[in-house]
Design a protein around this motif. Structure first.
Motif, PDB file in Angstrom:
ATOM      1  N   GLN A 249      -3.219  -6.257  -5.993  1.00  0.00           N
ATOM      2  CA  GLN A 249      -3.501  -5.283  -4.935  1.00  0.00           C
ATOM      3  C   GLN A 249      -4.567  -5.801  -3.983  1.00  0.00           C
ATOM      4  OE1 GLN A 249      -4.347  -1.402  -6.680  1.00  0.00           O
ATOM      5  NE2 GLN A 249      -2.799  -1.706  -8.252  1.00  0.00           N
TER       6      GLN A 249
ATOM      7  N   ASP B  76       6.131   7.118  -5.218  1.00  0.00           N
ATOM      8  CA  ASP B  76       6.528   7.124  -6.630  1.00  0.00           C
ATOM      9  C   ASP B  76       7.778   6.281  -6.870  1.00  0.00           C
ATOM     10  OD1 ASP B  76       8.326   8.750  -5.318  1.00  0.00           O
ATOM     11  OD2 ASP B  76       8.280  10.367  -6.806  1.00  0.00           O
TER      12      ASP B  76
ATOM     13  N   GLU C  81       1.396   4.141  -3.038  1.00  0.00           N
ATOM     14  CA  GLU C  81       1.044   5.535  -2.749  1.00  0.00           C
ATOM     15  C   GLU C  81       2.218   6.485  -2.997  1.00  0.00           C
ATOM     16  OE1 GLU C  81      -0.444   5.418   1.242  1.00  0.00           O
ATOM     17  OE2 GLU C  81      -2.428   4.710   0.623  1.00  0.00           O
TER      18      GLU C  81
ATOM     19  N   LYS D  38       0.839  -1.209   0.000  1.00  0.00           N
ATOM     20  CA  LYS D  38       0.000   0.000   0.000  1.00  0.00           C
ATOM     21  C   LYS D  38       0.870   1.253   0.000  1.00  0.00           C
ATOM     22  CE  LYS D  38      -3.749   2.134   2.698  1.00  0.00           C
ATOM     23  NZ  LYS D  38      -3.032   3.345   3.170  1.00  0.00           N
ATOM     24  N   ASP D  39       1.865   1.297   0.881  1.00  0.00           N
ATOM     25  CA  ASP D  39       2.769   2.453   0.935  1.00  0.00           C
ATOM     26  C   ASP D  39       3.537   2.610  -0.370  1.00  0.00           C
ATOM     27  OD1 ASP D  39       1.961   2.905   3.536  1.00  0.00           O
ATOM     28  OD2 ASP D  39       3.696   1.891   4.435  1.00  0.00           O
TER      29      ASP D  39
END
Length: 215
Positions: free
Chosen positions: A154, A59, A57, A53-54
């Motif tokens: 995901q 780049d 979020e 998840k991190d």
């Protein structure tokens, strides 16, 4: 500055000193922009999902995951320019069962080839250079961002697979590799980049294992 790399060390508030030393080495590698995180969510696959998840979020271009007891001997950032989907750094695993009798190897590498539904996986035998395999353990692995940009990965990519009684039939590492391959990604292992693995073992069982191997 080159590509961006998220480096995670999932842990239970303890990290082996050899892992800490390797992180200091990686921090000095100016080829890439590195970010270090040390998450401690439970259980392990939950920790991995929080990292995914991190990762998405941010780049970052690649995610390097190193277990707290699993330091790579060489620099895993060297493998980024190979641009593979998933590259495992092979780790020795201790496994000894006295019931299996003579001749079993008590230590194997966590890179695997699929056999069949009944037998599952066997250790990959060609242990030289970059090898395409069917699965790798999660001890030290480099992932390309595109793998987790796939919507199917995901949704609990590292969840264990269980049978109808709730018993585990695939650990989080093998289950992830099966899901990744189902989405068209390739799994590799680079045997020129092995890891150390610090385990607590009982020495009588170690002695018995080597007796069984050589008698």
């Amino acid at each position: 500055m080159g590509k961006k790399v998220l480096i995670s060390v999932p842990n239970m508030h303890w990290i082996h000193q050899h892992v800490a030393h390797k992180l200091l080495v990686l921090q000095q590698d100016n080829r890439y922009e590195t970010t270090f995180i040390f998450p401690s969510n439970k259980p392990y696959e939950n920790n991995l999902h929080h990292i995914v998840k991190d990762f998405l979020e941010g780049d970052w271009d690649f995610w390097l995951n190193i277990d707290a007891d699993n330091p790579p001997r060489n620099n895993p950032l060297d493998l980024i320019e190979l641009d593979k989907d998933v590259i495992g750094l092979p780790t020795p695993i201790w496994h000894f069962n006295p019931a299996l009798g003579k001749g079993q190897r008590p230590i194997y590498w966590n890179a695997y080839d699929y056999v069949d539904h009944k037998s599952g996986y066997k250790e990959h035998q060609e242990r030289k250079g970059l090898q395409r395999v069917d699965a790798v353990g999660t001890g030290c692995v480099l992932y390309a961002r595109r793998v987790f940009e796939d919507p199917a990965l995901q949704k609990g990519a590292f969840l264990r697979r269980v049978d109808d009684k709730g018993c585990v039939i695939r650990g989080n590492d093998l289950a992830f590799c099966e899901r990744a391959i189902a989405q068209g990604f390739e799994i590799y292992c680079h045997f020129d980049y092995p890891c150390d693995h610090f385990n607590e073992v009982e020495l009588n069982s170690v002695s018995q294992a080597f007796q069984n191997l050589y008698e």
